[in-house]
Design an enzyme around this catalytic site. Structure first.
Site, PDB file in Angstrom:
ATOM      1  N   GLY A  13      12.272  -6.351  61.499  1.00 40.47           N
ATOM      2  CA  GLY A  13      10.707  -6.857  61.620  1.00 40.47           C
ATOM      3  C   GLY A  13      10.003  -5.981  62.365  1.00 40.47           C
ATOM      4  O   GLY A  13       8.996  -6.725  63.081  1.00 40.47           O
ATOM      5  N   ARG A  92      14.326  -7.408  48.742  1.00 47.16           N
ATOM      6  CA  ARG A  92      14.255  -7.795  47.401  1.00 47.16           C
ATOM      7  C   ARG A  92      13.132  -7.684  46.553  1.00 47.16           C
ATOM      8  O   ARG A  92      12.001  -7.467  47.037  1.00 47.16           O
ATOM      9  CB  ARG A  92      14.632  -9.409  47.266  1.00 47.16           C
ATOM     10  CG  ARG A  92      16.027  -9.801  47.702  1.00 47.16           C
ATOM     11  CD  ARG A  92      16.268 -11.285  47.803  1.00 47.16           C
ATOM     12  NE  ARG A  92      16.249 -11.811  46.632  1.00 47.16           N
ATOM     13  CZ  ARG A  92      17.025 -11.796  45.344  1.00 47.16           C
ATOM     14  NH1 ARG A  92      17.900 -11.166  45.675  1.00 47.16           N
ATOM     15  NH2 ARG A  92      16.913 -12.558  44.377  1.00 47.16           N
ATOM     16  N   LEU A  94      10.503  -8.308  43.586  1.00 48.09           N
ATOM     17  CA  LEU A  94       9.828  -9.352  43.271  1.00 48.09           C
ATOM     18  C   LEU A  94       9.743  -9.538  41.839  1.00 48.09           C
ATOM     19  O   LEU A  94       9.816  -8.756  41.351  1.00 48.09           O
ATOM     20  CB  LEU A  94       8.473  -9.409  43.789  1.00 48.09           C
ATOM     21  CG  LEU A  94       8.012  -9.057  45.309  1.00 48.09           C
ATOM     22  CD1 LEU A  94       6.754  -9.460  45.723  1.00 48.09           C
ATOM     23  CD2 LEU A  94       8.888 -10.398  45.989  1.00 48.09           C
ATOM     24  N   ASN A 108       2.723  -3.727  50.489  1.00 54.32           N
ATOM     25  CA  ASN A 108       4.242  -3.399  50.926  1.00 54.32           C
ATOM     26  C   ASN A 108       4.038  -1.924  51.783  1.00 54.32           C
ATOM     27  O   ASN A 108       3.008  -1.123  51.633  1.00 54.32           O
ATOM     28  CB  ASN A 108       5.082  -2.930  49.760  1.00 54.32           C
ATOM     29  CG  ASN A 108       6.423  -2.608  49.989  1.00 54.32           C
ATOM     30  OD1 ASN A 108       6.990  -3.083  51.027  1.00 54.32           O
ATOM     31  ND2 ASN A 108       7.033  -1.594  49.436  1.00 54.32           N
ATOM     32  N   HIS A 110       6.110   1.475  52.493  1.00 55.50           N
ATOM     33  CA  HIS A 110       7.456   2.385  52.236  1.00 55.50           C
ATOM     34  C   HIS A 110       7.335   3.559  52.920  1.00 55.50           C
ATOM     35  O   HIS A 110       6.295   4.235  53.162  1.00 55.50           O
ATOM     36  CB  HIS A 110       7.161   2.719  50.569  1.00 55.50           C
ATOM     37  CG  HIS A 110       8.321   3.209  50.172  1.00 55.50           C
ATOM     38  ND1 HIS A 110       9.589   2.556  49.862  1.00 55.50           N
ATOM     39  CD2 HIS A 110       8.739   4.664  49.954  1.00 55.50           C
ATOM     40  CE1 HIS A 110      10.445   3.712  49.432  1.00 55.50           C
ATOM     41  NE2 HIS A 110       9.772   4.912  49.587  1.00 55.50           N
ATOM     42  N   ASP A 146       7.383   0.380  43.625  1.00 55.98           N
ATOM     43  CA  ASP A 146       6.944   1.333  44.558  1.00 55.98           C
ATOM     44  C   ASP A 146       5.833   2.172  43.994  1.00 55.98           C
ATOM     45  O   ASP A 146       5.733   3.177  44.438  1.00 55.98           O
ATOM     46  CB  ASP A 146       7.985   2.407  45.240  1.00 55.98           C
ATOM     47  CG  ASP A 146       8.737   1.400  46.167  1.00 55.98           C
ATOM     48  OD1 ASP A 146       8.516   0.196  46.600  1.00 55.98           O
ATOM     49  OD2 ASP A 146      10.111   1.883  46.405  1.00 55.98           O
TER      50      ASP A 146
HETATM   51  C1  GRF Z   1      10.493   0.221  57.269  1.00 55.49           C
HETATM   52  O1  GRF Z   1      10.903   1.546  57.162  1.00 55.49           O
HETATM   53  C2  GRF Z   1       9.644  -0.010  55.838  1.00 55.49           C
HETATM   54  O2  GRF Z   1       8.779   1.085  55.435  1.00 55.49           O
HETATM   55  C3  GRF Z   1      10.716  -0.321  54.797  1.00 55.49           C
HETATM   56  O3  GRF Z   1      11.702  -1.024  55.493  1.00 55.49           O
HETATM   57  C4  GRF Z   1      11.760  -0.776  56.841  1.00 55.49           C
HETATM   58  C5  GRF Z   1      11.496  -2.088  57.730  1.00 55.49           C
HETATM   59  O4  GRF Z   1      11.593  -1.826  59.031  1.00 55.49           O
HETATM   60  N1  GRF Z   1      10.342  -0.915  53.726  1.00 55.49           N
HETATM   61  P1  GRF Z   1      11.150  -3.197  59.894  1.00 55.49           P
HETATM   62  O5  GRF Z   1      12.144  -4.127  59.415  1.00 55.49           O
HETATM   63  O6  GRF Z   1       9.705  -3.312  59.838  1.00 55.49           O
HETATM   64  O7  GRF Z   1      11.469  -2.623  61.444  1.00 55.49           O
END
Ligand code: GRF
Length: 202
Positions: A13, A92, A94, A108, A110, A146
């Site tokens: 998180g 997960r 969606l 999101n 990525h 994505d």
């Molecule tokens: C991040 O690298 C994000 O880009 C990817 O999952 C990771 C989550 O990290 N989708 P966090 O839980 O926000 O620390």
């Protein structure tokens, strides 16, 4: 009126914390966190959310089909009058009913420069491919994996001695800044979507 934000997590998180702290500090004036949702009771981010006095909900999969599980989450989000959903390490995919319920209102983050290296192993793919630059992308979530319209991107160098861990850490640092900036744009509504392009109002 404030936009009510839900953040969906599955793990540590850190992006959730970055967004929540940015909102708490007034960096995104017209936003408030409505709820943090995790599909995993063990997600480390849940405690970080509680420490900040944020409301949390755990909606476990419990063997449900993806759509049934998503309908439970949608109901929780709707009961909290959520306007925008930020996926932040939510592991997960969606289902179409989720996308439809919040069409154009799901973001999101990525850890690559999309469309390069989609999926869950972006850092590994970047190192394997041998790119010299990688980075992170905040995009709208649509029915594709994505590939939704890109709101913002930031690049970071890939160094010769990088491991997945060192590259991930360098990118993560930028993720936290980029997600906050992108969410601000969306909350303010200061953009339009033309084709696949998210164009910022000047
Ligand atoms: C991040 O690298 C994000 O880009 C990817 O999952 C990771 C989550 O990290 N989708 P966090 O839980 O926000 O620390």
């Amino acid at each position: 009126m404030n936009k009510r934000i839900a953040i969906l997590i599955s793990g540590r998180g850190s992006n959730m914390v970055a967004l929540a702290d940015a909102i708490a500090s007034g960096a995104i004036p017209d936003a408030q966190i409505a709820l943090i949702v995790s599909d995993k009771p063990s997600a480390g981010g849940l405690q970080l959310a509680r420490d900040r006095g944020l409301k949390t909900a755990v909606v476990e999969r419990r063997g449900l089909k993806r759509e049934e599980h998503d309908r439970e989450i949608i109901a929780v989000l709707q009961s909290h009058e959520v306007d925008l959903v930020c996926l932040a390490g939510y592991m997960r995919l969606l289902s179409p009913c989720f996308i439809e319920a919040f069409r154009g209102r799901i973001l999101n983050i990525h850890p690559s420069l999309l469309p390069s290296f989609p999926g869950s192993d972006a850092h590994e793919q970047a190192l394997e491919h041998g790119v010299k630059v990688s980075g992170c992308t905040v995009h709208f979530v649509d029915d594709t994996l994505d590939r939704g319209p890109i709101i913002a991107q930031r690049s970071v160098p890939v160094l010769d001695n990088d491991t997945e861990e060192t590259l991930a850490a360098r990118i993560l640092d930028q993720e936290h800044r980029l997600y906050t900036e992108a969410l601000k744009v969306v909350v303010e509504g200061s953009y339009k979507i033309v084709g696949r392009r998210v164009i910022r109002d000047c």
